[in-house]
Structure formats: C-alpha cells, structure tokens
Design a protein around this motif. Structure first.
Motif, PDB file in Angstrom:
ATOM      1  N   ARG A   9      -6.917  28.588   5.248  1.00  0.00           N
ATOM      2  CA  ARG A   9      -8.243  28.192   6.087  1.00  0.00           C
ATOM      3  C   ARG A   9      -8.170  29.521   6.981  1.00  0.00           C
ATOM      4  O   ARG A   9      -7.406  30.974   7.401  1.00  0.00           O
ATOM      5  N   TRP A  85     -12.184  24.913   7.612  1.00  0.00           N
ATOM      6  CA  TRP A  85     -12.227  25.497   6.323  1.00  0.00           C
ATOM      7  C   TRP A  85     -13.460  24.505   5.954  1.00  0.00           C
ATOM      8  O   TRP A  85     -14.248  23.422   6.714  1.00  0.00           O
ATOM      9  N   THR A  87     -14.925  21.568   3.444  1.00  0.00           N
ATOM     10  CA  THR A  87     -15.262  20.501   2.683  1.00  0.00           C
ATOM     11  C   THR A  87     -16.186  20.136   1.919  1.00  0.00           C
ATOM     12  O   THR A  87     -15.656  19.327   2.028  1.00  0.00           O
ATOM     13  N   ARG A  88     -17.000  20.569   2.253  1.00  0.00           N
ATOM     14  CA  ARG A  88     -18.597  20.064   0.838  1.00  0.00           C
ATOM     15  C   ARG A  88     -19.349  21.096   1.569  1.00  0.00           C
ATOM     16  O   ARG A  88     -19.806  21.584   2.694  1.00  0.00           O
ATOM     17  N   GLU A  95     -20.031  20.920   5.056  1.00  0.00           N
ATOM     18  CA  GLU A  95     -18.839  19.871   6.174  1.00  0.00           C
ATOM     19  C   GLU A  95     -18.179  21.152   6.807  1.00  0.00           C
ATOM     20  O   GLU A  95     -17.803  21.982   5.711  1.00  0.00           O
ATOM     21  N   GLY A  97     -14.157  21.730   7.971  1.00  0.00           N
ATOM     22  CA  GLY A  97     -13.081  20.132   8.381  1.00  0.00           C
ATOM     23  C   GLY A  97     -12.752  21.234   9.845  1.00  0.00           C
ATOM     24  O   GLY A  97     -12.209  22.774   9.645  1.00  0.00           O
ATOM     25  N   ARG A 111      -7.769  16.697  14.302  1.00  0.00           N
ATOM     26  CA  ARG A 111      -9.095  16.493  13.316  1.00  0.00           C
ATOM     27  C   ARG A 111     -10.673  16.498  13.271  1.00  0.00           C
ATOM     28  O   ARG A 111     -10.504  15.155  13.860  1.00  0.00           O
ATOM     29  N   GLU A 113     -14.594  16.670  11.741  1.00  0.00           N
ATOM     30  CA  GLU A 113     -14.912  17.578  10.668  1.00  0.00           C
ATOM     31  C   GLU A 113     -16.875  17.232  10.872  1.00  0.00           C
ATOM     32  O   GLU A 113     -17.625  16.538  11.752  1.00  0.00           O
ATOM     33  N   GLU A 143      -9.493  21.508   0.912  1.00  0.00           N
ATOM     34  CA  GLU A 143      -9.053  20.302   0.775  1.00  0.00           C
ATOM     35  C   GLU A 143     -10.403  19.455   1.668  1.00  0.00           C
ATOM     36  O   GLU A 143     -10.119  19.653   2.874  1.00  0.00           O
ATOM     37  N   PRO A 144     -10.319  17.913   1.628  1.00  0.00           N
ATOM     38  CA  PRO A 144     -11.370  17.508   2.389  1.00  0.00           C
ATOM     39  C   PRO A 144     -10.223  16.915   3.476  1.00  0.00           C
ATOM     40  O   PRO A 144      -9.087  16.526   3.577  1.00  0.00           O
ATOM     41  N   ILE A 145     -10.983  16.226   5.024  1.00  0.00           N
ATOM     42  CA  ILE A 145      -9.648  15.331   6.274  1.00  0.00           C
ATOM     43  C   ILE A 145      -9.518  14.744   5.465  1.00  0.00           C
ATOM     44  O   ILE A 145      -9.218  13.750   4.876  1.00  0.00           O
TER      45      ILE A 145
END
Length: 157
Positions: A9, A85, A87-88, A95, A97, A111, A113, A143-145
C-alpha cells in the motif's frame, strides 16, 4: 508483494494539529475525513492534480465516502499513518481504500473508502481515465475493504 501475500500500500504520514482534538481529547470524526483527504491529495498529486488549476482542466471529485471508526485516535504529537490503495477502477471513476493506523501498537483507528471521478471542467462532465492515470491506479490496486460491522439494510415497516 509483501511477505504476508498482500499487495503493498501507499503510506502517507499526516501530522495532527492541536485544533484536531475535541473536548474528549480525541481526534474528531470529521477531522478523520480531513486527514484522509490530506493523504489522498499527497498520494495523487503528481498524476491527477494540476499545479495551477485552470477553468478548463481536470478536477478529481468525491462522489461517495464511507468510513468505519474502530478505535478513538487520541491527540498526539506524532503524525498518524494512513495507508491507501485502489479497490476498484471504472471508466471515469475509481475507489480508494484507507486504513488510519498506528503500526507500532498494531491498532487500526478507522477504515474508509472514497469513490472519486475525473471531471472535465471545461465540458462540465465526467471524463474517462487516461492511460497514464489507469497505470498509476493499477500500481496501487489491492484488496477490497474488510468492513467489520457491515449489516444488511432493511426497510422499517
């Protein structure tokens, strides 16, 4: 890739100000969003933000933000670490995160987003991501949140 298999990250160290604290001595929830903004601007400055914004340039606008507070961030003289980082990645949006953390204590304060989109100021409309932007975003892809308290939404009757 890191030893634990996770994608690296980007980390920004963001200083806290005396005025960031509320009457309880912790950093206010609204200030946490400002800290995320400072980390985001620093991380994306070179690829997305113009040195001298003009009326016909590009803006990077926030479409949505979601945040989950996990522990109170107590005011302190040391800066807070914010990992971010991607995420999409979409056609004109992406997006980011975030984790607001203190690695020395193994503590995650929050956390979050943010959905961002590129906006052509001259056309007054979203614009597609450029190839250079897409490459930079792919370099930050992760990775996703992992939301802790996500619940299904129901409508009250």
């Amino acid at each position: 890739m890191r030893d634990d298999g996770r994608v690296p990250r980007h980390r920004e160290l963001v200083p806290l100000r005396w005025s960031d604290s509320d009457v309880y001595g912790h950093v206010n929830n609204v200030i946490i969003l400002r800290l995320l903004e400072e980390a985001r601007v620093a991380a994306l400055r070179e690829d997305f933000l113009e040195e001298t914004p003009s009326a016909d340039g590009t803006a990077l606008l926030v479409a949505r933000q979601e945040i989950e507070y996990l522990a109170p961030l107590i005011s302190r003289p040391e800066p807070v670490a914010i990992d971010l980082w991607v995420t999409r990645i979409g056609a004109s949006d992406f997006e980011l995160g975030y984790e607001v953390l203190d690695e020395s204590q193994g503590l995650i304060y929050a956390r979050a987003e943010t959905t961002l989109f590129t906006f052509d100021r001259k056309a007054q409309a979203p614009r597609r991501l450029r190839e250079k932007e897409r490459r930079m975003l792919n370099d930050l892809a992760g990775e996703p949140i992992r939301w802790r308290r996500r619940r299904e939404k129901t409508v009250a009757s």
